[in-house]
Design a protein around this motif. Structure first.
Motif, PDB file in Angstrom:
ATOM      1  N   LEU A  67       0.533  -1.242  -0.056  1.00  0.00           N
ATOM      2  CA  LEU A  67       0.246   0.031   0.009  1.00  0.00           C
ATOM      3  C   LEU A  67       0.945   1.356  -0.080  1.00  0.00           C
ATOM      4  O   LEU A  67       0.631   2.352  -0.621  1.00  0.00           O
ATOM      5  CB  LEU A  67      -0.833   0.015   1.155  1.00  0.00           C
ATOM      6  CG  LEU A  67      -2.158  -1.118   1.138  1.00  0.00           C
ATOM      7  CD1 LEU A  67      -2.665  -1.205   2.532  1.00  0.00           C
ATOM      8  CD2 LEU A  67      -3.008  -1.097   0.151  1.00  0.00           C
ATOM      9  N   SER A  68       1.862   1.243   0.949  1.00  0.00           N
ATOM     10  CA  SER A  68       2.618   2.361   0.927  1.00  0.00           C
ATOM     11  C   SER A  68       3.510   2.625  -0.526  1.00  0.00           C
ATOM     12  O   SER A  68       3.817   3.683  -0.897  1.00  0.00           O
ATOM     13  CB  SER A  68       3.637   2.416   2.063  1.00  0.00           C
ATOM     14  OG  SER A  68       4.739   1.129   1.777  1.00  0.00           O
ATOM     15  N   SER A  69       3.893   1.438  -1.213  1.00  0.00           N
ATOM     16  CA  SER A  69       4.586   1.706  -2.350  1.00  0.00           C
ATOM     17  C   SER A  69       3.724   2.341  -3.389  1.00  0.00           C
ATOM     18  O   SER A  69       3.905   3.079  -4.111  1.00  0.00           O
ATOM     19  CB  SER A  69       4.893   0.383  -2.846  1.00  0.00           C
ATOM     20  OG  SER A  69       5.800  -0.460  -2.182  1.00  0.00           O
ATOM     21  N   VAL A  70       2.301   1.965  -3.403  1.00  0.00           N
ATOM     22  CA  VAL A  70       1.445   2.348  -4.502  1.00  0.00           C
ATOM     23  C   VAL A  70       1.311   3.876  -4.028  1.00  0.00           C
ATOM     24  O   VAL A  70       1.165   4.662  -5.237  1.00  0.00           O
ATOM     25  CB  VAL A  70       0.000   1.441  -4.385  1.00  0.00           C
ATOM     26  CG1 VAL A  70      -0.848   2.309  -4.906  1.00  0.00           C
ATOM     27  CG2 VAL A  70       0.151   0.052  -4.920  1.00  0.00           C
ATOM     28  N   VAL A  71       1.035   4.083  -2.896  1.00  0.00           N
ATOM     29  CA  VAL A  71       0.717   5.611  -2.559  1.00  0.00           C
ATOM     30  C   VAL A  71       2.055   6.495  -2.903  1.00  0.00           C
ATOM     31  O   VAL A  71       1.841   7.586  -3.484  1.00  0.00           O
ATOM     32  CB  VAL A  71       0.486   5.749  -0.940  1.00  0.00           C
ATOM     33  CG1 VAL A  71       0.401   7.165  -0.550  1.00  0.00           C
ATOM     34  CG2 VAL A  71      -0.895   4.998  -0.584  1.00  0.00           C
ATOM     35  N   ALA A  72       3.261   5.988  -2.622  1.00  0.00           N
ATOM     36  CA  ALA A  72       4.249   6.897  -3.042  1.00  0.00           C
ATOM     37  C   ALA A  72       4.579   6.891  -4.409  1.00  0.00           C
ATOM     38  O   ALA A  72       4.897   7.845  -4.766  1.00  0.00           O
ATOM     39  CB  ALA A  72       5.571   6.030  -2.287  1.00  0.00           C
ATOM     40  N   THR A  73       4.281   6.042  -5.303  1.00  0.00           N
ATOM     41  CA  THR A  73       4.196   5.992  -6.693  1.00  0.00           C
ATOM     42  C   THR A  73       3.455   7.160  -7.182  1.00  0.00           C
ATOM     43  O   THR A  73       3.578   7.810  -8.039  1.00  0.00           O
ATOM     44  CB  THR A  73       3.903   4.667  -7.294  1.00  0.00           C
ATOM     45  OG1 THR A  73       5.235   3.690  -6.790  1.00  0.00           O
ATOM     46  CG2 THR A  73       4.190   4.753  -8.727  1.00  0.00           C
ATOM     47  N   VAL A  74       1.863   7.066  -6.769  1.00  0.00           N
ATOM     48  CA  VAL A  74       1.108   7.969  -7.066  1.00  0.00           C
ATOM     49  C   VAL A  74       1.432   9.351  -6.673  1.00  0.00           C
ATOM     50  O   VAL A  74       1.600  10.270  -7.543  1.00  0.00           O
ATOM     51  CB  VAL A  74      -0.344   7.587  -6.559  1.00  0.00           C
ATOM     52  CG1 VAL A  74      -1.170   8.776  -6.727  1.00  0.00           C
ATOM     53  CG2 VAL A  74      -0.761   6.171  -7.214  1.00  0.00           C
ATOM     54  N   GLY A  75       1.779   9.567  -5.462  1.00  0.00           N
ATOM     55  CA  GLY A  75       2.371  10.863  -5.095  1.00  0.00           C
ATOM     56  C   GLY A  75       3.644  11.265  -5.746  1.00  0.00           C
ATOM     57  O   GLY A  75       3.482  12.586  -6.192  1.00  0.00           O
ATOM     58  N   ILE A  76       4.267  10.589  -6.398  1.00  0.00           N
ATOM     59  CA  ILE A  76       5.357  11.082  -7.007  1.00  0.00           C
ATOM     60  C   ILE A  76       5.254  11.441  -8.410  1.00  0.00           C
ATOM     61  O   ILE A  76       5.423  12.593  -9.226  1.00  0.00           O
ATOM     62  CB  ILE A  76       6.626  10.042  -7.352  1.00  0.00           C
ATOM     63  CG1 ILE A  76       7.456   9.835  -5.779  1.00  0.00           C
ATOM     64  CG2 ILE A  76       7.818  10.389  -8.328  1.00  0.00           C
ATOM     65  CD1 ILE A  76       8.290   8.608  -5.677  1.00  0.00           C
TER      66      ILE A  76
END
Length: 334
Positions: free
Chosen positions: A129-138
């Motif tokens: 979940l954190s990886s998906v959130v970080a990818t979207v945030g970037i």
């Protein structure tokens, strides 16, 4: 005054000798009751700062008598309230402990470290979940989303565990921590690589571009943040650890590196790789030093000897890696 309660279950035949030894230890008070015809229960009230000494004593006794069992409890309150020592004695004690780092006991920290070194379903889900959130945030160039992802990501745990294991010379825990750390980095790399394969790189995103630039000062920042993380860990200050998770950015450079790998942008992938390696090694080096200087060590003589060797070689290895990374950064800048 922070207090803890230690419950000790032991055979009645060992009671007299144990009680005599207990009087020589820094305890507040204790109670004794019979649990059965064979076993007794001793409840020992101690200051939290003295609990490790008592636990070490119990640990050494348990090596020769496997019938001794002990439990540690934190006490939010105790009635009647314990009066503090007289002012002169209290000031003298504070002065003697002024240079000491007050921390949780080694036994408490070991339990936390051991759980952080394991690959669990919750660890995997938080990473996903954190990886998906970080990818979207970037991709969306949103610092708030990226910071939220860094707080969610449990990446700092296994790296701290590996440093703790190296200080104790616990090679089994160290091996498990390293495996979990690599697993923790592979998930964001794979998720980001899939995004990079199907979508164009967010070249206009400042969150993306900031991870494609690295300077020598980044090593100093990572070392300081890693030391703060280790300090908050040994003092069990979880609120401070959240800030460290944001300061030591393990997840964003891993995401940017994964995107570049997915997009086959090999010529630009060196910088986020260096940034990721700098942060990982800085966390490890800082944590080893903090754990060492805080006095965390085994109690058994043979284990102390093993821990000394393990700590020495770990420090050498991580320090050499950081020097190599610093040299690479220097040549990239110039």
């Amino acid at each position: 005054m922070k207090l803890q309660l230690i419950e000790v279950y032991l055979p009645k035949k060992s009671m007299e000798n144990f009680h005599r030894q207990l009087q020589e230890l820094p305890i507040v008070t204790h109670w004794h009751s019979n649990e059965s015809d064979k076993y007794s229960l001793i409840r020992v009230l101690v200051k939290a700062s003295d609990s490790e000494e008592i636990l070490n004593f119990l640990e050494l006794n348990a090596e020769h008598n496997d019938e001794i069992k002990a439990l540690l409890f934190n006490l939010p309150a105790y009635i009647p309230r314990i009066a503090e020592e007289d002012e002169a004695e209290e000031k003298e004690e504070e002065a003697s402990k002024h240079d000491e780092l007050i921390r949780a006991s080694r036994q408490e920290l070991y339990n936390v470290v051991h759980s952080s070194s394991e690959i669990t379903k919750s660890f995997t889900w938080f990473l996903l979940l954190s990886s998906v959130v970080a990818t979207v945030g970037i991709i969306k160039d949103s610092p708030a989303i990226v910071i939220g992802a860094m707080v969610i990501a449990p990446l700092i745990g296994p790296f701290t565990s590996s440093a703790f294991a190296s200080v104790l010379g616990d090679y089994q825990l160290m091996r498990q921590s390293v495996i979990t750390s690599l697993y923790g980095l592979m998930i964001p790399l794979l998720i980001a690589a899939s995004f990079g394969f199907f979508f164009p790189l967010p070249a206009n995103s400042q969150e993306f571009l900031s991870r494609t630039d690295i300077q020598i000062i980044d090593i100093a920042v990572a070392l300081a943040a890693g030391a703060a993380g280790a300090l908050s860990f040994i003092k069990r200050a979880s609120e401070a650890l959240v800030g460290v998770m944001v300061s030591v950015a393990l997840l964003p450079p891993a995401i940017v590196l994964g995107m570049m790998i997915g997009a086959a942008a090999w010529e630009n992938s060196l910088t986020p790789l260096l940034l990721l390696l700098v942060n990982v090694n800085s966390i490890t080096l800082s944590a080893i030093l903090v754990f060492w200087f805080s006095g965390i060590k085994p109690v058994n003589w043979q284990e102390i000897k093993t821990a000394s060797t393990s700590r020495k070689y770990s420090l050498y290895f991580v320090s050499v890696i950081i020097l190599i990374l610093a040299t690479a950064i220097f040549f990239i800048q110039f």
